[in-house]
Enzyme design. Sequence first.
Site, PDB file in Angstrom:
ATOM      1  N   HIS A 176       0.831  -1.207   0.000  1.00 48.52           N
ATOM      2  CA  HIS A 176       0.000   0.000   0.000  1.00 48.52           C
ATOM      3  C   HIS A 176       0.863   1.254   0.000  1.00 48.52           C
ATOM      4  O   HIS A 176       0.687   2.150  -0.820  1.00 48.52           O
ATOM      5  CB  HIS A 176      -0.920   0.015   1.233  1.00 48.52           C
ATOM      6  CG  HIS A 176      -2.140  -0.841   1.086  1.00 48.52           C
ATOM      7  ND1 HIS A 176      -2.166  -2.157   1.474  1.00 48.52           N
ATOM      8  CD2 HIS A 176      -3.365  -0.562   0.597  1.00 48.52           C
ATOM      9  CE1 HIS A 176      -3.364  -2.656   1.226  1.00 48.52           C
ATOM     10  NE2 HIS A 176      -4.111  -1.715   0.695  1.00 48.52           N
ATOM     11  N   ASP A 177       1.788   1.313   0.937  1.00 54.77           N
ATOM     12  CA  ASP A 177       2.664   2.479   1.056  1.00 54.77           C
ATOM     13  C   ASP A 177       3.666   2.193   2.176  1.00 54.77           C
ATOM     14  O   ASP A 177       3.397   1.405   3.080  1.00 54.77           O
ATOM     15  CB  ASP A 177       1.857   3.744   1.395  1.00 54.77           C
ATOM     16  CG  ASP A 177       2.651   5.012   1.185  1.00 54.77           C
ATOM     17  OD1 ASP A 177       3.754   4.917   0.609  1.00 54.77           O
ATOM     18  OD2 ASP A 177       2.186   6.090   1.597  1.00 54.77           O
TER      19      ASP A 177
END
Length: 505
Positions: free
Chosen positions: A388-389
């Site tokens: 996701h990050d």
Amino acid sequence: MFALSNLKETSKDNDENSTTKYSVLETSSYPTSSRTKLPTKINSPLWNTWEFGFYYFIVTISVLLMFKVGHDLSKETHPNYKKYSWRLQDGWIFGRKVRYTIRLIPRPLWCIDLCLSSLPCFESFISNFFGTEISSKISKSAPHKDILFLRVFEGSIANPIITWIFNLGVLFLNEAYGNYKFGDLNENFAFLRNDRDLAPLTEKDRIIGPCFREDYSFIYYLSYALYAPLYLAGPIITYNNFIAQLRYPCEIDIKATLIYGIRLFIAIMIMEFMLHYTYVVAIVKSKAWDGDSPLELAMIGVLNLELVWLKLLIIWRFFRFWAMSDGIDTQENILRCMLNNYSTAGFWRSWHRSYYRWIIRYIYIPLGGNKRTTLNMLIIFIFVALWHDISLKLLAWGWLIWLFILPETIAKKLFSSQNWVDWPRYRHLCAVGAILNFLMMWAANLVGFVVGLDGMKVLFTSIFMTSTGLMELGIACIVLFGGAQILFEIREEEKRRGINSEIRF
């Protein structure tokens, strides 16, 4: 978003080459265990009982209260309104303002570009709808093997004699060898295999069935990688599945596709309504929650989670609808409403389903599957968080999800025996577990995707460090208990109707 966790499916469904069974988190959607060898017990309906009448009442009141609290927080007279009002813009519903999480009404130039790029795909849908074919589908350009039979002895008495001898010989060879492939004699004869020209009938057949040798080419791979409905933000589909559908196009079910489009439109309108009448997204972005009560803080979080669910539902369903209109069958990414889940395992199994299956096939099974379940789940959630990050709050989210799945896994082993299933209060015991699952999943996802660690600290302090917060938490648990009972009965109703609850939205 929210990635996956119930990292278990049988190898039969996910990896034809694996012999490992994945069953630890594969549980029945109702509290009873579906992994035992005992026949499934279907209970009598409870919809019209006094007990469920009470559940209907408290759940209905709580849903109305949830929206009312969100609406009250969004009034111009609220003390915190000025702290976030600058994030709002003029909306289109009765003069209300709005804070968009995604732009549901695209800019004109972007809209024109999207429509132009969509024309080749929707052409298939239009052709089927009007009963005419506008132009050839891309799939018809896929290579096919055509066998030319030269009838050398046409018109001769030798023709039927040779035909009978040949066919009888093939029958005897079939009996003698049981099964053989023409390609075993010589690879140049591989095209004689009759089953290669039969269209795959199921998604599993399309996934595990080999393509033609000429299908594994750069041009076809480029077509797969850049297929607009799936490349932009659609469900994940394997290369074999995609190519098989180009070679053997699925017939478009006009009625089902139109209904799916209508449901997508309804979801968009629900989100528009929520964004216009509850400004919880702007409140969170501005951290404008000073002085709010524990109930108000909790509703800000829950409504934000609902909007995250709606946002992703709309994105994924739009691109799936696009693919469906082109005759490409894809996996539904969200199988159930966010609140229609009382099990952590069941929630992750039905959330971003295509990505979940990708994780199972390419990461979980290679790691060893159920041989190291706990460790593998931790590795998976760290991977998903980083996917996701790269941020601390998402790593915290991954660790929390892994930690919160463990209690349910342990509870299922302790309370899923036949003795517990026959206990009259077994579903009430399971509802207590469902309450804990609700609270833990909401807490983890609030940290990862809404308020972060700082916001969660404020919410935690407000709830557990004040008498008002503890009282409101107790009331919330009663409501969640009633909601869990209704969800149990929904699963029971699906069993009565013979519906596979794992794929029901």
